[in-house]
Design a protein around this motif. Structure first.
Motif, PDB file in Angstrom:
ATOM      1  N   GLY A   1       0.780  -1.230   0.000  1.00 52.80           N
ATOM      2  CA  GLY A   1       0.000   0.000   0.000  1.00 52.80           C
ATOM      3  C   GLY A   1       0.815   1.285   0.000  1.00 52.80           C
ATOM      4  N   THR A   2       2.111   1.204   0.149  1.00 53.70           N
ATOM      5  CA  THR A   2       2.954   2.390   0.113  1.00 53.70           C
ATOM      6  C   THR A   2       3.002   2.948  -1.301  1.00 53.70           C
ATOM      7  OG1 THR A   2       4.365   1.761   1.958  1.00 53.70           O
ATOM      8  CG2 THR A   2       5.365   3.174   0.302  1.00 53.70           C
ATOM      9  N   ALA A   3       2.864   4.259  -1.428  1.00 54.71           N
ATOM     10  CA  ALA A   3       3.022   4.908  -2.732  1.00 54.71           C
ATOM     11  C   ALA A   3       4.504   4.945  -3.066  1.00 54.71           C
ATOM     12  CB  ALA A   3       2.461   6.320  -2.681  1.00 54.71           C
ATOM     13  N   PRO A   4       4.903   4.528  -4.260  1.00 53.76           N
ATOM     14  CA  PRO A   4       6.322   4.553  -4.617  1.00 53.76           C
ATOM     15  C   PRO A   4       6.974   5.928  -4.419  1.00 53.76           C
ATOM     16  CG  PRO A   4       5.099   3.313  -6.244  1.00 53.76           C
ATOM     17  CD  PRO A   4       4.089   3.945  -5.322  1.00 53.76           C
ATOM     18  N   GLU A   5       6.199   6.994  -4.558  1.00 53.73           N
ATOM     19  CA  GLU A   5       6.738   8.350  -4.383  1.00 53.73           C
ATOM     20  C   GLU A   5       7.186   8.631  -2.952  1.00 53.73           C
ATOM     21  OE1 GLU A   5       4.212   8.020  -7.854  1.00 53.73           O
ATOM     22  OE2 GLU A   5       3.749   7.602  -5.760  1.00 53.73           O
ATOM     23  N   ASN A   6       6.735   7.804  -2.006  1.00 50.80           N
ATOM     24  CA  ASN A   6       7.131   7.970  -0.599  1.00 50.80           C
ATOM     25  C   ASN A   6       8.394   7.195  -0.240  1.00 50.80           C
ATOM     26  OD1 ASN A   6       4.914   9.585  -0.172  1.00 50.80           O
ATOM     27  ND2 ASN A   6       3.688   7.979   0.774  1.00 50.80           N
ATOM     28  N   LEU A   7       8.948   6.444  -1.175  1.00 52.84           N
ATOM     29  CA  LEU A   7      10.121   5.632  -0.874  1.00 52.84           C
ATOM     30  C   LEU A   7      11.379   6.498  -0.772  1.00 52.84           C
ATOM     31  CD1 LEU A   7       9.465   2.593  -3.223  1.00 52.84           C
ATOM     32  CD2 LEU A   7       9.135   2.708  -0.738  1.00 52.84           C
ATOM     33  N   ARG A   8      12.147   6.234   0.268  1.00 52.96           N
ATOM     34  CA  ARG A   8      13.425   6.909   0.476  1.00 52.96           C
ATOM     35  C   ARG A   8      14.422   5.891   0.995  1.00 52.96           C
ATOM     36  NH1 ARG A   8      10.353   9.968  -1.360  1.00 52.96           N
ATOM     37  NH2 ARG A   8      10.108  12.192  -1.035  1.00 52.96           N
ATOM     38  N   ILE A   9      15.700   6.226   0.855  1.00 55.77           N
ATOM     39  CA  ILE A   9      16.765   5.367   1.360  1.00 55.77           C
ATOM     40  C   ILE A   9      17.416   6.049   2.554  1.00 55.77           C
ATOM     41  CG2 ILE A   9      19.001   4.320   0.828  1.00 55.77           C
ATOM     42  CD1 ILE A   9      18.039   4.040  -2.083  1.00 55.77           C
ATOM     43  N   LEU A  10      17.512   5.291   3.665  1.00 52.21           N
ATOM     44  CA  LEU A  10      18.207   5.752   4.860  1.00 52.21           C
ATOM     45  C   LEU A  10      19.533   5.022   4.972  1.00 52.21           C
ATOM     46  CD1 LEU A  10      15.483   5.721   7.680  1.00 52.21           C
ATOM     47  CD2 LEU A  10      16.113   7.599   6.175  1.00 52.21           C
ATOM     48  N   TRP A  11      20.514   5.696   5.548  1.00 58.01           N
ATOM     49  CA  TRP A  11      21.830   5.127   5.796  1.00 58.01           C
ATOM     50  C   TRP A  11      22.106   5.246   7.289  1.00 58.01           C
ATOM     51  CZ3 TRP A  11      26.177   8.476   7.049  1.00 58.01           C
ATOM     52  CH2 TRP A  11      27.379   7.793   7.207  1.00 58.01           C
ATOM     53  N   PHE A  12      22.602   4.162   7.903  1.00 57.13           N
ATOM     54  CA  PHE A  12      22.942   4.210   9.322  1.00 57.13           C
ATOM     55  C   PHE A  12      24.353   4.728   9.487  1.00 57.13           C
ATOM     56  CE2 PHE A  12      24.441   2.316  13.352  1.00 57.13           C
ATOM     57  CZ  PHE A  12      23.592   3.022  14.189  1.00 57.13           C
ATOM     58  N   ASP A  13      24.475   5.877  10.118  1.00 59.30           N
ATOM     59  CA  ASP A  13      25.761   6.509  10.409  1.00 59.30           C
ATOM     60  C   ASP A  13      26.282   5.906  11.707  1.00 59.30           C
ATOM     61  OD1 ASP A  13      27.852   8.154  11.195  1.00 59.30           O
ATOM     62  OD2 ASP A  13      26.776  10.026  10.783  1.00 59.30           O
ATOM     63  N   GLU A  14      27.155   4.925  11.596  1.00 56.35           N
ATOM     64  CA  GLU A  14      27.645   4.202  12.770  1.00 56.35           C
ATOM     65  C   GLU A  14      28.451   5.091  13.704  1.00 56.35           C
ATOM     66  OE1 GLU A  14      29.144   0.185  12.219  1.00 56.35           O
ATOM     67  OE2 GLU A  14      28.296   0.213  10.184  1.00 56.35           O
ATOM     68  N   GLU A  15      29.152   6.054  13.146  1.00 53.25           N
ATOM     69  CA  GLU A  15      29.979   6.939  13.967  1.00 53.25           C
ATOM     70  C   GLU A  15      29.124   7.798  14.900  1.00 53.25           C
ATOM     71  OE1 GLU A  15      32.906  10.690  13.169  1.00 53.25           O
ATOM     72  OE2 GLU A  15      33.147   8.943  11.859  1.00 53.25           O
ATOM     73  N   ASN A  16      27.998   8.288  14.399  1.00 52.11           N
ATOM     74  CA  ASN A  16      27.122   9.163  15.186  1.00 52.11           C
ATOM     75  C   ASN A  16      25.878   8.456  15.715  1.00 52.11           C
ATOM     76  OD1 ASN A  16      28.611  11.703  14.912  1.00 52.11           O
ATOM     77  ND2 ASN A  16      28.191  11.408  12.738  1.00 52.11           N
ATOM     78  N   HIS A  17      25.731   7.170  15.407  1.00 56.38           N
ATOM     79  CA  HIS A  17      24.608   6.354  15.884  1.00 56.38           C
ATOM     80  C   HIS A  17      23.251   6.958  15.533  1.00 56.38           C
ATOM     81  CE1 HIS A  17      27.478   3.860  17.982  1.00 56.38           C
ATOM     82  NE2 HIS A  17      28.025   4.956  18.449  1.00 56.38           N
ATOM     83  N   LYS A  18      23.086   7.296  14.252  1.00 60.70           N
ATOM     84  CA  LYS A  18      21.801   7.824  13.793  1.00 60.70           C
ATOM     85  C   LYS A  18      21.613   7.482  12.320  1.00 60.70           C
ATOM     86  CE  LYS A  18      23.567  12.412  12.707  1.00 60.70           C
ATOM     87  NZ  LYS A  18      23.441  13.846  12.996  1.00 60.70           N
ATOM     88  N   TYR A  19      20.368   7.549  11.892  1.00 61.35           N
ATOM     89  CA  TYR A  19      20.037   7.306  10.490  1.00 61.35           C
ATOM     90  C   TYR A  19      20.017   8.621   9.735  1.00 61.35           C
ATOM     91  CZ  TYR A  19      18.760   2.539  11.588  1.00 61.35           C
ATOM     92  OH  TYR A  19      18.801   1.234  11.981  1.00 61.35           O
ATOM     93  N   GLY A  20      20.581   8.600   8.548  1.00 63.49           N
ATOM     94  CA  GLY A  20      20.565   9.776   7.686  1.00 63.49           C
ATOM     95  C   GLY A  20      19.726   9.505   6.454  1.00 63.49           C
ATOM     96  N   LEU A  21      18.918  10.469   6.096  1.00 63.08           N
ATOM     97  CA  LEU A  21      18.114  10.383   4.883  1.00 63.08           C
ATOM     98  C   LEU A  21      19.022  10.720   3.713  1.00 63.08           C
ATOM     99  CD1 LEU A  21      15.310  10.090   3.579  1.00 63.08           C
ATOM    100  CD2 LEU A  21      14.971  12.522   4.019  1.00 63.08           C
ATOM    101  N   MET A  22      19.200   9.775   2.811  1.00 64.44           N
ATOM    102  CA  MET A  22      20.079   9.993   1.670  1.00 64.44           C
ATOM    103  C   MET A  22      19.445  11.016   0.710  1.00 64.44           C
ATOM    104  SD  MET A  22      22.775   8.192   2.190  1.00 64.44           S
ATOM    105  CE  MET A  22      23.548   8.266   0.579  1.00 64.44           C
ATOM    106  N   PRO A  23      20.192  12.043   0.352  1.00 60.21           N
ATOM    107  CA  PRO A  23      19.650  13.027  -0.584  1.00 60.21           C
ATOM    108  C   PRO A  23      19.648  12.464  -2.005  1.00 60.21           C
ATOM    109  CG  PRO A  23      21.914  13.567  -0.038  1.00 60.21           C
ATOM    110  CD  PRO A  23      21.536  12.366   0.805  1.00 60.21           C
ATOM    111  N   ASN A  24      18.827  13.048  -2.837  1.00 56.85           N
ATOM    112  CA  ASN A  24      18.806  12.730  -4.270  1.00 56.85           C
ATOM    113  C   ASN A  24      18.425  11.286  -4.584  1.00 56.85           C
ATOM    114  OD1 ASN A  24      19.706  15.411  -4.785  1.00 56.85           O
ATOM    115  ND2 ASN A  24      21.788  14.740  -4.312  1.00 56.85           N
ATOM    116  N   THR A  25      17.452  10.758  -3.850  1.00 62.13           N
ATOM    117  CA  THR A  25      16.939   9.427  -4.150  1.00 62.13           C
ATOM    118  C   THR A  25      16.280   9.448  -5.526  1.00 62.13           C
ATOM    119  OG1 THR A  25      16.555   8.925  -1.820  1.00 62.13           O
ATOM    120  CG2 THR A  25      15.311   7.635  -3.413  1.00 62.13           C
ATOM    121  N   ILE A  26      16.590   8.458  -6.336  1.00 64.37           N
ATOM    122  CA  ILE A  26      16.027   8.356  -7.684  1.00 64.37           C
ATOM    123  C   ILE A  26      15.024   7.207  -7.716  1.00 64.37           C
ATOM    124  CG2 ILE A  26      16.539   7.906 -10.113  1.00 64.37           C
ATOM    125  CD1 ILE A  26      19.399   9.022  -9.459  1.00 64.37           C
TER     126      ILE A  26
END
Length: 109
Positions: free
Chosen positions: A31-56
């Motif tokens: 049920g997720t709209a494809p337009e809502n899909l994003r990629i997150l990256w886990f920043d191990e050094e800072n212990h947080k997730y980052g939203l990757m810019p420029n998702t295609i």
């Protein structure tokens, strides 16, 4: 918000940039709209997730990609469902979006 499973992508070979691509099925989107899909990256050094810019988004081939200069743990998410889930917490700092970063303070199960 998480679509599928996290991918831990590593290499011992040197590289300048890499393209991370997640393939999806309609069933996996649930049920997720494809337009809502994003990629997150886990920043191990800072212990947080980052939203990757420029998702295609390539809806024809059912792929979501991003170019990066670092490897590690990546997740495909429905950004709207993720924001909605964290908006239910009393702590407004549980999820914040600043300059493309999402700081998650709660464990995702």
């Amino acid at each position: 918000g998480i679509i599928g499973h996290a991918a831990n992508i590593q290499t011992s070979n040197p590289f300048d940039t890499a393209t991370i691509t997640f393939r999806y099925t309609e069933e996996a989107l649930n049920g997720t709209a494809p337009e809502n899909l994003r990629i997150l990256w886990f920043d191990e050094e800072n212990h947080k997730y980052g939203l990757m810019p420029n998702t295609i988004l390539d809806k024809d081939n059912k792929r979501v990609s991003v170019e990066t200069n670092h490897l590690g743990i990546y997740l495909l998410v429905d950004i709207e469902k993720l924001r909605e889930a964290f908006s239910k917490y009393d702590d407004p700092g549980s999820i914040t979006t600043i300059r493309g970063e999402i700081n998650i303070e709660y464990r995702l199960c």
